[in-house]
Design an enzyme around this catalytic site. Structure first.
Site, PDB file in Angstrom:
ATOM      1  N   ASN A   1       0.874  -1.163   0.000  1.00 42.50           N
ATOM      2  CA  ASN A   1       0.000   0.000   0.000  1.00 42.50           C
ATOM      3  C   ASN A   1       0.910   1.212   0.000  1.00 42.50           C
ATOM      4  O   ASN A   1       1.491   1.557   1.018  1.00 42.50           O
ATOM      5  CB  ASN A   1      -0.899  -0.020   1.245  1.00 42.50           C
ATOM      6  N   TRP A   2       1.043   1.810  -1.174  1.00 46.58           N
ATOM      7  CA  TRP A   2       2.008   2.918  -1.307  1.00 46.58           C
ATOM      8  C   TRP A   2       1.498   4.227  -0.714  1.00 46.58           C
ATOM      9  O   TRP A   2       2.254   5.173  -0.596  1.00 46.58           O
ATOM     10  CB  TRP A   2       2.359   3.127  -2.786  1.00 46.58           C
ATOM     11  N   LYS A   3       0.202   4.282  -0.431  1.00 47.45           N
ATOM     12  CA  LYS A   3      -0.400   5.505   0.121  1.00 47.45           C
ATOM     13  C   LYS A   3      -0.125   6.699  -0.815  1.00 47.45           C
ATOM     14  O   LYS A   3      -0.122   6.521  -2.017  1.00 47.45           O
ATOM     15  CB  LYS A   3       0.099   5.742   1.552  1.00 47.45           C
TER      16      LYS A   3
ATOM     17  N   HIS B   1      -9.505   1.783   4.300  1.00 51.08           N
ATOM     18  CA  HIS B   1      -8.262   1.901   5.070  1.00 51.08           C
ATOM     19  C   HIS B   1      -8.484   2.855   6.250  1.00 51.08           C
ATOM     20  O   HIS B   1      -9.244   3.822   6.126  1.00 51.08           O
ATOM     21  CB  HIS B   1      -7.129   2.410   4.170  1.00 51.08           C
TER      22      HIS B   1
ATOM     23  N   GLU C   1      -6.786   5.188   7.360  1.00 52.68           N
ATOM     24  CA  GLU C   1      -6.492   6.588   7.056  1.00 52.68           C
ATOM     25  C   GLU C   1      -7.678   7.245   6.346  1.00 52.68           C
ATOM     26  O   GLU C   1      -7.940   8.432   6.521  1.00 52.68           O
ATOM     27  CB  GLU C   1      -5.202   6.680   6.220  1.00 52.68           C
TER      28      GLU C   1
ATOM     29  N   GLU D   1      -5.830  -4.446  10.466  1.00 49.09           N
ATOM     30  CA  GLU D   1      -4.781  -3.457  10.722  1.00 49.09           C
ATOM     31  C   GLU D   1      -5.083  -2.685  12.004  1.00 49.09           C
ATOM     32  O   GLU D   1      -5.870  -1.735  11.985  1.00 49.09           O
ATOM     33  CB  GLU D   1      -4.698  -2.472   9.555  1.00 49.09           C
TER      34      GLU D   1
ATOM     35  N   GLY E   1       2.321   2.512  10.645  1.00 50.59           N
ATOM     36  CA  GLY E   1       3.300   3.578  10.472  1.00 50.59           C
ATOM     37  C   GLY E   1       4.004   3.990  11.752  1.00 50.59           C
ATOM     38  O   GLY E   1       4.687   5.006  11.796  1.00 50.59           O
TER      39      GLY E   1
ATOM     40  N   SER F   1       3.062  -1.913  10.277  1.00 48.19           N
ATOM     41  CA  SER F   1       4.513  -2.035  10.499  1.00 48.19           C
ATOM     42  C   SER F   1       5.042  -3.444  10.246  1.00 48.19           C
ATOM     43  O   SER F   1       5.968  -3.910  10.908  1.00 48.19           O
ATOM     44  CB  SER F   1       4.892  -1.554  11.911  1.00 48.19           C
TER      45      SER F   1
ATOM     46  N   GLY G   1       2.751  -1.092   4.238  1.00 43.65           N
ATOM     47  CA  GLY G   1       2.881   0.320   3.896  1.00 43.65           C
ATOM     48  C   GLY G   1       4.339   0.681   3.667  1.00 43.65           C
ATOM     49  O   GLY G   1       4.901   0.468   2.589  1.00 43.65           O
TER      50      GLY G   1
HETATM   51  P1  PGA Z   1       2.653   0.422   7.560  1.00 40.41           P
HETATM   52  O1  PGA Z   1       1.226   0.650   6.867  1.00 40.41           O
HETATM   53  O2  PGA Z   1       3.161  -0.907   7.062  1.00 40.41           O
HETATM   54  O3  PGA Z   1       3.497   1.575   7.113  1.00 40.41           O
HETATM   55  O4  PGA Z   1       2.429   0.402   9.033  1.00 40.41           O
HETATM   56  C1  PGA Z   1       0.342  -0.412   6.690  1.00 40.41           C
HETATM   57  C2  PGA Z   1      -0.962   0.106   6.115  1.00 40.41           C
HETATM   58  O5  PGA Z   1      -1.386   1.210   6.493  1.00 40.41           O
HETATM   59  O6  PGA Z   1      -1.583  -0.546   5.264  1.00 40.41           O
END
Ligand code: PGA
Length: 248
Positions: free
Chosen positions: A9-11, A94, A96, A166, A172, A211, A232
């Site tokens: 997931n490159w965001k 997600h 976010e 998640e 993150g 993470s 991520g």
């Molecule tokens: P992260 O993000 O691996 O940077 O914690 C995972 C995600 O939000 O899908």
């Protein structure tokens, strides 16, 4: 046996030229993968990424989509747009998007149903915040999030959906759920799916996300309930992501 699925997931990272370079490095590194490999990228990168991964084992995913087929929804993307751009997967709900863009369990359900109807595989994200875990209602919450997201789907449709568990406090932050915590909560999610959709629960792939990286992927993936990862930060470097893909 469920085939593991590792998705990046490159965001809001990577421009088209950067995206192209990343997948050019990634494709040879993961060509021998024993799991499904997906990269979910900002829509502006679809063309550049698809050109490189077309015909390889790396599949394209989007980070969100709207539930309507078309119309006056400025800034939104439809399932048909994603499909024609080469997407096979789409991340839905997600944390976010829930936290910063007003996504609700109801709109997650609308998007999930629209994705399935269009033949896309949704990666539906659920998970608790830190204070929710501390207050002891993680299980209740992820059960509600999961079953609300899937409402209206048949058991046969549910089989193909991917769920990403998640924990919000692990995204993150460098904090990972322990292998046991992740396995246990994913078990709760699977039991919730079983309570409504029966044996479809045995086919649904449920990822861990938060993470996850080359160091902890092996331990997490040893757990019987964990069928993959939504990655991520560690998906932004080809070498790191390929190490997660080779979690064995
Ligand atoms: P992260 O993000 O691996 O940077 O914690 C995972 C995600 O939000 O899908």
């Amino acid at each position: 046996m469920r085939k593991p699925i590792i998705a990046g997931n490159w965001k809001m990272n990577k421009t088209p030229s950067e995206a192209k370079q990343l997948v050019q490095e990634l494709v040879p590194l993961v060509a021998d993968a024993n799991c499904d490999v997906v990269v979910c990228t900002p829509a502006v990168n679809f063309a550049a990424v698809y050109e490189v991964i077309k015909g390889t084992n790396v599949k394209l995913g989007a980070e969100n989509m709207h539930w309507k087929e078309s119309g006056a929804y400025t800034g939104e993307l439809s399932a048909a747009m994603l499909k024609e751009s080469g997407c096979e997967y789409v991340i839905i709900g997600h944390s976010e998007r829930r936290q910063y863009f007003g996504e609700t369990d109801e709109t997650v359900n609308l998007r999930t149903r629209a994705a399935v109807a269009a033949g896309l595989i949704p990666i539906v994200c659920v998970g608790e915040k830190k204070e929710q875990r501390e207050a002891g209602y993680t299980d209740t919450l992820v059960t509600y999030q999961t079953l609300t997201a899937l409402t209206g789907l048949t058991a046969a449709e549910v089989e193909n959906v991917v769920i990403a568990y998640e924990p919000v406090w692990a995204i993150g932050t460098g904090l990972t759920a322990t292998d046991e915590q992740a396995n246990e909560t994913i078990g709760v999610i699977r039991a919730a799916i079983r309570s409504v959709y029966g044996d479809a629960a045995d086919k649904v792939r449920i990822q861990y996300g938060g993470s996850m990286n080359p160091k902890n992927a092996h331990g997490l993936m040893q757990k019987p309930e964990i069928d993959g990862g939504l990655i991520g930060g560690a998906s932004l470097k080809a070498e790191d992501f390929s190490k997660v893909v080779h979690f064995e």
